[in-house]
Motif scaffolding. Structure first.
Motif, short mmCIF file in Angstrom:
data_model
loop_
_atom_site.label_atom_id
_atom_site.label_comp_id
_atom_site.label_asym_id
_atom_site.label_seq_id
_atom_site.Cartn_x
_atom_site.Cartn_y
_atom_site.Cartn_z
N GLU A 449 -59.32 -28.60 -20.07
CA GLU A 449 -58.20 -27.69 -20.34
C GLU A 449 -58.72 -26.38 -20.92
O GLU A 449 -58.19 -25.30 -20.63
N GLU A 450 -59.76 -26.44 -21.71
CA GLU A 450 -60.34 -25.19 -22.25
C GLU A 450 -60.83 -24.31 -21.10
O GLU A 450 -60.59 -23.10 -21.08
N GLY A 451 -61.51 -24.92 -20.13
CA GLY A 451 -61.97 -24.15 -18.97
C GLY A 451 -60.81 -23.58 -18.18
O GLY A 451 -60.81 -22.41 -17.78
N ARG A 452 -59.74 -24.37 -18.00
CA ARG A 452 -58.56 -23.87 -17.28
C ARG A 452 -57.94 -22.70 -18.03
O ARG A 452 -57.56 -21.68 -17.41
N ARG A 453 -57.85 -22.81 -19.38
CA ARG A 453 -57.21 -21.74 -20.17
C ARG A 453 -57.98 -20.43 -20.01
O ARG A 453 -57.39 -19.35 -19.92
N ARG A 456 -57.13 -19.04 -16.60
CA ARG A 456 -55.73 -18.60 -16.55
C ARG A 456 -55.58 -17.25 -17.28
O ARG A 456 -54.87 -16.36 -16.84
N TRP A 457 -56.30 -17.10 -18.40
CA TRP A 457 -56.21 -15.84 -19.15
C TRP A 457 -56.76 -14.70 -18.28
O TRP A 457 -56.16 -13.63 -18.20
N ASN A 497 -57.31 -18.73 -7.15
CA ASN A 497 -57.24 -17.26 -7.30
C ASN A 497 -58.40 -16.60 -6.59
O ASN A 497 -59.44 -16.30 -7.19
N PRO A 498 -58.26 -16.38 -5.29
CA PRO A 498 -59.38 -15.89 -4.44
C PRO A 498 -59.83 -14.47 -4.78
O PRO A 498 -60.84 -14.02 -4.27
N SER A 499 -59.13 -13.76 -5.67
CA SER A 499 -59.59 -12.41 -6.03
C SER A 499 -60.73 -12.43 -7.03
O SER A 499 -61.20 -11.38 -7.47
N TYR A 500 -61.12 -13.63 -7.43
CA TYR A 500 -62.22 -13.76 -8.41
C TYR A 500 -63.23 -14.76 -7.85
O TYR A 500 -62.85 -15.71 -7.17
N TYR A 501 -64.52 -14.55 -8.14
CA TYR A 501 -65.51 -15.58 -7.74
C TYR A 501 -66.70 -15.53 -8.67
O TYR A 501 -66.98 -14.50 -9.30
#
Ligand code: GYE
Length: 631
Positions: A449-453, A456-457, A497-501
């Motif tokens: 969840e830390e990685g997801r947060r 997401r930020w 979110n394909p705008s980031y890699y």
């Protein structure tokens, strides 16, 4: 890199405004108690919203709460029965708030349908304990419930063991569609059974997960049942229907029935095992006593209340029935004696670790624990040596914060053979056979969840503006659970979110120098073209910031930097506008750990996992919180 970032403060302000307006409009403002006949001396009212009172275990939950509260003169509960209706449960919650409750305990009819309502109550400032079925996200105070996939795995391991020699046929009775917990139990059951070869499985579907539907389908499928060795159903009520049909068909001596729930009522799991009609049941812990204990802590504003408590389930058979019943009913009878604990600590690699060690040392004094801590300087061999030393010293409990996830089975077997329970603190391990009970409980964060947060930020605050933004990932030491799981959680949201890699990913081993080295190595072979840095901890992020400045770059402008831990140094870097965001990973777990140790030594059954409560902070709120930071 310019970005029109909406900080957390703006989002929180807007959402609080919406909540306040909606609560007033809906007449759901914090209520007064004029409508409640409160007992003399009552200082707090707990509202309990139960999904229904039709299922025995839900009645048992209310009874456990009532029994727990009976000893507290200043607490009163008001219960409501939603009769299985989502809209009624929402109305029940509004009514309970109207009575001026101080805390809500809810077992939702449907965790998806109730998630918004639970968030609304939580955001209004009323603590919410969710039970049995976890809602998506973390917008509640505490979740207490079972791990239904593990419950299914325990059943699957038992059935696999039954049939492992000669193989056999297993019939699953399942709802179409299966309930959420049914799906999770089936997933675990099949995962475990897949580990055993030569077992054939077939499925019988029923329209409703009830005793009668299970009875009917079993009677109709007489031919299939007569060929089966084991019938599996994931609830007591279905199992009773199966047992009645198997008896009717005269097949009790041929076909074994295994189920989940293991409740204590007449003709429920434990009773059916006692009658010899169930070969085994896997208990689904109810958690009423735990919910009450934590409710008192929350109402008392005590620190260290976790975010999730995943209760332990047990395999119950005729052979271990009495012992199982005794253990389930056992409460902690802590006699306050000094407990000797051997603690194998990872090292001193980061400020987070130093704060974690301080927290554990100070809590040991508070809880009358004789703490023997060995620092391993990130060496697994040193941790093995420390654990073997603790075994020789015959400590009461061993606690390990493992530098990596794997390779622990042998030394943990030595501790088990010596009769010394082992608690995993801060980080967890991956064991070859988790069923063996080599560890007692895990107390720490939800690293996924830390990685997801973090991602997401980034998604919500770093607009790509039509470009593909490059991410540098600075990882912790290889094989450590925070490294593996933060990376997985981050990539889960990244994949949406394909705008980031992720353009570059290297290990920095959770140290300041490690963060410096990752940036230095990149710059030796590339111009600086990274838009975002995701660092698995603050020390590496601060090392990266230092190296960027060394090379004349401006952190936050030449790269948005997101980190995990949220130590004081991270807050200072956010105030300096160098670090952009810090996802909290709370090292102050000493009190929770020492309470768990005292409960364990007092004979209480430990949960599978105790997950700490954590938030996320960015530059927009750093000034507000920096003076409140505990580490
Ligand atoms: O993030 C890092 C420490 O295990 C969660 O280890 C802990 C991690 C933490 O070195 O700073």
């Amino acid at each position: 890199m310019s970005s029109k970032r909406l900080g957390i403060k703006t989002i929180k302000y807007l959402s609080a405004l919406v909540i306040a307006v909606s609560l007033v409009l809906m007449g759901c403002s914090a209520g007064d108690r004029s409508g409640v006949d409160t007992k003399e001396g009552v200082t707090s009212i707990i509202g309990v919203s139960q999904a229904n009172m039709r299922e025995e275990w839900r009645v048992a939950l209310i009874n456990e709460l009532r029994e727990a509260i009976s000893s507290s003169l200043d607490i009163q509960i008001i219960t409501s029965d939603a009769t299985g209706d989502v809209d009624k449960q929402i109305r029940d919650i509004d009514n309970l708030i109207g009575y001026g409750i101080d805390l809500l305990i809810i077992s939702p009819c449907d965790e998806k349908e109730l998630a918004d309502k639970i968030k609304e109550v939580y955001d209004s400032g009323i603590p919410v304990i969710v039970m049995d079925r976890a809602v998506e996200g973390f917008d509640y105070t505490l979740y207490i419930g079972p791990d239904n996939e593990v419950i299914g795995q325990q059943a699957g391991n038992f059935v696999g063991g039954l049939l492992s020699t000669d193989g056999g046929r297993v019939v699953e009775i399942l709802g179409r569609p299966a309930s959420i917990q049914g799906k999770e139990r089936l997933l675990g059951f099949r995962k475990a059974l897949d580990e055993y070869g030569n077992i054939e499985t077939s499925k019988l579907y029923i329209e409703s997960e009830t005793k009668d539907a299970a009875y009917d389908i079993t009677m109709q499928a007489k031919g299939t049942i007569a060929e089966a060795d084991v019938i599996f159903s994931y609830s007591d009520s279905m199992a009773l229907g199966v047992c009645d049909a198997v008896r009717e068909l005269g097949l009790e001596d041929k076909v074994m029935v295994v189920d989940c729930d293991g409740f204590k009522g007449a003709d429920e799991g434990i009773d059916l095992v006692k009658q010899g009609r169930l070969k085994a049941t896997v208990s689904c812990p109810i958690g009423g006593k735990e919910a009450f204990d934590y409710a008192l802590s929350i109402l008392g504003n005590e620190s260290g209340v976790p975010k999730q408590v995943i209760l332990r389930s047990n395999l119950i058979t005729a052979e271990n029935l009495e012992e199982s019943i005794e253990r389930m009913n056992r409460q902690s009878n802590d006699d306050g004696r000094t407990i000797k604990v051997g603690y194998s600590q990872v090292g001193q690699e980061s400020n987070w670790r130093l704060a974690n060690t301080r927290s554990i040392e100070s809590a040991a004094k508070k809880f009358n624990i004789d703490l023997h801590m060995e620092i391993a300087d990130q060496s697994q061999q040193k941790q093995f040596d420390a654990i073997r030393k603790f075994i020789e010293e015959k400590v009461d409990v061993i606690v390990v914060s493992p530098v990596v996830e794997t390779g622990w089975d042998e030394v943990l077997w030595e501790a088990k053979d010596a009769g010394i329970p082992v608690i995993m603190s801060d980080r967890n391990v991956s064991l070859e056979d988790p069923e063996e009970g080599l560890t007692t409980t895990y107390l720490g964060a939800d690293f996924m969840e830390e990685g997801r947060r973090a991602m997401r930020w980034i998604r919500d605050n770093v607009p790509a503006d039509g470009k593909k933004l490059k991410i540098m990932e600075i990882m912790g030491n290889e094989g450590a659970s925070p490294t593996e799981e933060r990376g997985k959680g981050f990539r889960e949201i990244l994949s949406e979110n394909p705008s980031y890699y992720i353009a570059y990913s290297e290990h920095g081993d959770f140290t300041f120098e490690g963060g410096q080295k990752v940036v230095r190595d990149y710059l030796e072979n590339n111009e600086w073209d990274i838009d975002i840095i995701f660092s698995h901890n603050d020390d590496m992020a601060l090392g990266a910031i230092s190296e960027l400045k060394e090379h004349g770059y401006s952190p936050d402008k030449d790269a948005v930097i997101v980190s995990v831990d949220a130590t004081r140094d991270a807050f200072e870097a956010m105030v300096r506008k160098e670090l952009s965001c810090a996802v909290e990973c709370n090292p102050i777990i000493g009190d929770q750990l020492m309470k768990a140790i005292r409960d364990l030594c007092g004979g209480k059954q430990m949960p599978f996992r105790i997950i700490t409560d954590e938030k996320i902070y960015d530059q927009s709120v750093a000034e507000d919180y920096i003076h409140k930071r505990g580490y």
